[in-house]
Design an enzyme around this catalytic site. Structure first.
Site, PDB file in Angstrom:
ATOM      1  N   ASN A  84       0.497   0.667  31.138  1.00  0.00           N
ATOM      2  CA  ASN A  84       0.883   0.595  29.728  1.00  0.00           C
ATOM      3  C   ASN A  84       1.894  -0.523  29.553  1.00  0.00           C
ATOM      4  O   ASN A  84       2.681  -0.796  30.458  1.00  0.00           O
ATOM      5  CB  ASN A  84       1.529   1.922  29.303  1.00  0.00           C
ATOM      6  CG  ASN A  84       1.979   1.908  27.843  1.00  0.00           C
ATOM      7  OD1 ASN A  84       1.239   1.443  26.962  1.00  0.00           O
ATOM      8  ND2 ASN A  84       3.179   2.405  27.576  1.00  0.00           N
ATOM      9  N   HIS A 104       5.101  -1.611  27.141  1.00  0.00           N
ATOM     10  CA  HIS A 104       6.042  -1.002  26.201  1.00  0.00           C
ATOM     11  C   HIS A 104       7.082  -2.055  25.798  1.00  0.00           C
ATOM     12  O   HIS A 104       7.602  -2.766  26.660  1.00  0.00           O
ATOM     13  CB  HIS A 104       6.731   0.207  26.851  1.00  0.00           C
ATOM     14  CG  HIS A 104       7.639   0.919  25.900  1.00  0.00           C
ATOM     15  ND1 HIS A 104       7.165   1.708  24.867  1.00  0.00           N
ATOM     16  CD2 HIS A 104       8.987   0.923  25.796  1.00  0.00           C
ATOM     17  CE1 HIS A 104       8.202   2.176  24.177  1.00  0.00           C
ATOM     18  NE2 HIS A 104       9.310   1.724  24.722  1.00  0.00           N
ATOM     19  N   SER A 117       8.184  -4.055  29.172  1.00  0.00           N
ATOM     20  CA  SER A 117       7.907  -3.528  30.511  1.00  0.00           C
ATOM     21  C   SER A 117       6.441  -3.156  30.606  1.00  0.00           C
ATOM     22  O   SER A 117       5.848  -2.656  29.647  1.00  0.00           O
ATOM     23  CB  SER A 117       8.719  -2.243  30.762  1.00  0.00           C
ATOM     24  OG  SER A 117      10.092  -2.437  30.499  1.00  0.00           O
ATOM     25  N   ASP A 169       6.277   6.926  28.373  1.00  0.00           N
ATOM     26  CA  ASP A 169       6.922   5.647  28.695  1.00  0.00           C
ATOM     27  C   ASP A 169       7.742   5.733  29.977  1.00  0.00           C
ATOM     28  O   ASP A 169       8.862   5.197  30.063  1.00  0.00           O
ATOM     29  CB  ASP A 169       7.782   5.152  27.508  1.00  0.00           C
ATOM     30  CG  ASP A 169       6.940   4.919  26.268  1.00  0.00           C
ATOM     31  OD1 ASP A 169       5.760   4.545  26.418  1.00  0.00           O
ATOM     32  OD2 ASP A 169       7.444   5.134  25.153  1.00  0.00           O
TER      33      ASP A 169
END
Ligand code: GAR
Length: 212
Positions: free
Chosen positions: A108, A110, A137, A146
């Protein structure tokens, strides 16, 4: 053989495009699917125009039944058989059950320097806190929001003139550089974090990329 990458989006898909653009030549991966929870997501059309298979699973009819929504997400995913799942502006929270099926294979991006500012409004929160630095990140996805091992971070210096909008635009540019770098390494089996530092740059001239 190339690794197969599915990219999940909710909106414009600029990070998706950066990832797709990077997966050419001797890159160890290729896109196999772009999927969205919003059938109207602009990124879907962009991906389709590039000849990438696309799918949409609208989350709204599921009325908060996350497991049912995720079961529907799994259908196109099974058909596309990705090795790696990239969340790129995918704005739905995934259950631990779904995440566990992709453990170690899902990334992911973020828009904050995690572990700071998990969740939403990251740019406004960095400004409100008076931070000198901000960034983005890429991390492995685990059941906690997250969270998960950091695979890359890019940082910049917050300008006194920055507002949430200008900061978001500056960070987004960094995202477009960081995510492809991390994906390339990850697809090669290299999980050492990529670190991009623009804090000392004037006009982005003095970048440094490091490995740990
Ligand atoms: C990006 O800034 C991404 O980091 C953020 O949404 C934007 C998507 O833009 N993701 C999150 O906030 C996830 N929590 P894009 O659709 O143009 O790539």
């Amino acid at each position: 053989m190339s690794k197969r990458v599915a990219i999940l989006i909710s909106g414009g898909g600029s990070n998706m495009l950066a990832l797709v653009d990077s997966m050419t030549g001797d890159h160890p991966a290729r896109p196999c699917l772009v999927m969205s929870n919003d059938p109207g997501a602009a990124g879907l059309k962009r991906a389709a125009d590039l000849g990438i298979p696309v799918a949409a699973v609208d989350h709204r009819p599921f009325k908060g039944d996350r497991p049912a929504f995720e079961a529907a997400l799994m259908e196109p995913l099974r058909a596309a058989a990705p090795d790696i799942l990239c969340l790129a502006g995918f704005m739905r929270v995934l259950t631990a059950g779904f995440v566990s099926q992709w453990q170690g294979r899902m990334l992911n991006i973020h828009p904050s320097l995690l572990p700071k500012y998990k969740g939403l409004q990251t740019h406004a929160r960095a400004l409100a806190a008076g931070d000198a630095e901000h960034g983005c990140s890429v991390h492995e996805v685990t059941a906690a929001l997250d969270d998960g091992p950091i695979l890359g971070q890019a940082r910049l210096a917050i300008d006194p003139q920055d507002n949430a909008e200008s900061l978001a635009a500056r960070v987004l540019k960094l995202e477009h550089r960081l995510y492809p770098m991390v994906l390339r390494r990850f697809a090669d089996g290299d999980r050492r974090p990529v670190l991009l530092d623009e804090t000392s740059a004037s006009g982005g001239l003095a970048n440094s990329v490091q490995s740990q």
